[in-house]
Motif scaffolding. Structure first.
Motif: not given
Length: 505
Positions: A30, A51, A225, A349, A375
């Protein structure tokens, strides 16, 4: 000469950050664009969720709007609950209250868990009126807030040193030092493997699988994303600029005896808004923080407004010793609820957070929780309320039309004026004006030494003409709130390119 140091107390009492600029093209799960409270909280929550996160910030983290807030952590957002149950429905008011209170509590939870000394204090929040005519609205708000599930009541006595006709009181709210909290959160983020890059301005976005964010020096962040948390979105493909109204607001901070602390976070929409809170200060003193005099960037006379705010502060708190003054800025959506969620109807996204309406502390923390839920595939029940893809014409049409009429008035009307000054020679030292140089509208500033700094007056966002803010020595766009230094550098978006220099013959 205006009283007080022209700096935010939060900035003055915390160290500067020194995270590196983006050195090379990188990859992440991300990419978070924007290092204010919304971006930092989102990056931290996503990192904790496992993430790989890269956060890029155009300047320094927690040093933009977040560094110049009043830092109230409250669910009592002026008179929002009665409006929500009328313009949306009662369920929307309840969901708003639940989500905002969870954000307030999340700060307290993280401060305790991470042992962050951020001067967090639990206090009641009030919205007050001094006029009998305002009492029915206050009573309606107290009723709506209680119906939404908040510990709200109507009261006629507060800790303020002057009488009120009535007030909404909501228990268990908070106030804190935002920079101390967020800088500690950033340190914990990097310890967990998150990456922060400062002085890295995003200038381009390619949506896809994966997405690519391009920066001003040509380096890129490739990610599955992307979260755009730049206060005002720096990319316009969602056309949110048609549904966001920028608002600038002034702040003064003054030392008062500790015994004069009103003991709460207060706000009234009267007198062009007056907001009051205090913070820990020197021995035997509290720092009184007063906000108000909101206006559209590029309009009005900020110096005169500051004088009014300082005068009101001294009238209501005669022992106040003005120490600081600064200004802050936020955007309000056309239906009064923030946009937090998918960037536009076709976005798969890319996510956005904007339009906090002056309540960025709770809404910024809420952003972290909500976007992390999106997400990770577990959006909460209140996600739909904040979804940027909503469009309630009955709620928004009137405000949207007024907003666009105002923008059109500036875009066209400002160009029809022959000049904002006859020539550069008319500009006094320490002043700025829009003039014509070689047939082009130019933003010219003459410094104290007499040297003229000339840049294009055409905002690089959508082309409106900027105006000079003499109290803050900055050029401001009245259409969408972009701000520039006298050298044309971007101080605040949505513009992400500087005003180009104009060469005088």
């Amino acid at each position: 000469m205006l009283a007080g140091t022209r700096e935010s107390y939060w900035m003055d009492t915390t160290p500067a950050t020194t995270y590196p600029a983006l050195p090379d093209d990188i990859e992440a799960d991300v990419a978070v664009v924007g290092g204010g409270i919304a971006g930092l909280c989102t990056a931290w929550e996503l990192t904790e969720a496992g993430r790989r996160v890269a956060l890029i910030e155009a300047d320094r983290i927690a040093a933009g709007v977040t560094g110049y807030t009043t830092a109230k952590l409250s669910v009592l957002h002026t008179l929002i609950y009665d409006r929500l149950r009328t313009s949306f429905d009662r369920d929307a008011a309840r969901l708003y209250a639940t989500s905002q209170q969870q954000a307030v509590d999340r700060v307290a939870e993280l401060a305790a868990r991470l042992r962050i000394d951020c001067e967090l204090e639990r206090v009641p929040a009030y919205t007050w009126t001094e006029s009998a005519e305002g009492v029915p609205r206050i009573r309606a708000e107290a009723d709506a807030a209680a119906e939404a599930g908040l510990p709200a009541s109507f009261v006629t006595r507060t800790g303020l040193p002057f009488p009120v006709a009535g007030a909404v009181r909501v228990e268990n709210q908070a106030q804190f030092h935002p920079r101390k909290f967020l800088l500690a959160l950033a340190e914990d983020l990097t310890r967990r493997g998150g990456r922060i890059f400062e002085r890295t301005r995003a200038t381009g976005l390619h949506e896809g699988e994966p997405c690519t964010v391009t920066t001003e020096h040509g380096r890129t962040v490739t990610a599955r994303q992307v979260v755009i948390a730049t206060h005002y979105p720096v990319f316009d493909r969602a056309l949110l600029f048609a549904r966001l109204q920028p608002r600038r607001e002034l702040v003064v901070a003054a030392a008062i005896p500790a015994g004069q602390d009103p003991g709460g976070a207060y706000l009234t929409p009267e007198r062009n808004t007056r907001s009051i809170r205090t913070a820990p200060y020197r021995t035997g003193q509290r720092l009184l923080i007063v906000t108000g005099e909101h206006f559209t960037p590029g309009e009005g006379d900020p110096a005169q407004r500051w004088e009014r705010l300082i005068g009101w502060t001294r009238e209501r708190f005669p022992d106040a010793e003005i120490g600081y003054r600064w200004a802050t800025q936020d955007n309000t959506t056309t239906d009064g609820v923030p946009f937090i969620g998918p960037f536009h109807p076709g976005a798969g996204n890319v996510y956005v957070a904007t339009g906090f309406g002056g309540w960025g502390m709770s809404s910024g923390v809420l952003t972290g929780a909500l976007l992390t839920a999106y997400l990770t595939g577990a959006a909460p029940a209140w996600a739909e309320l904040y979804d940027p893809r909503r469009l309630g014409l009955a709620r928004e049409a009137g405000t949207m039309l007024k907003l666009q009429a105002k923008v059109a008035g500036h875009f066209v009307g400002d160009r029809l004026r022959p000049s904002h000054a006859d020539s550069v020679d008319d500009i006094a030292p320490g002043s700025g004006a829009v003039v014509r140089i070689g047939g082009q509208h130019c933003a010219a500033y003459r410094d104290r030494a007499g040297e003229v700094h000339a840049v294009s007056a055409r905002c690089t966002h959508l082309g409106c003409l900027v105006a000079f803010n003499d109290a803050e020595t900055a050029w401001e766009c009245p259409c969408h709130g972009s701000r520039f230094g006298i050298d044309g550098s971007v101080l605040q978006g949505p513009a992400n390119r500087p005003l180009p220099p104009v060469h005088r013959e």
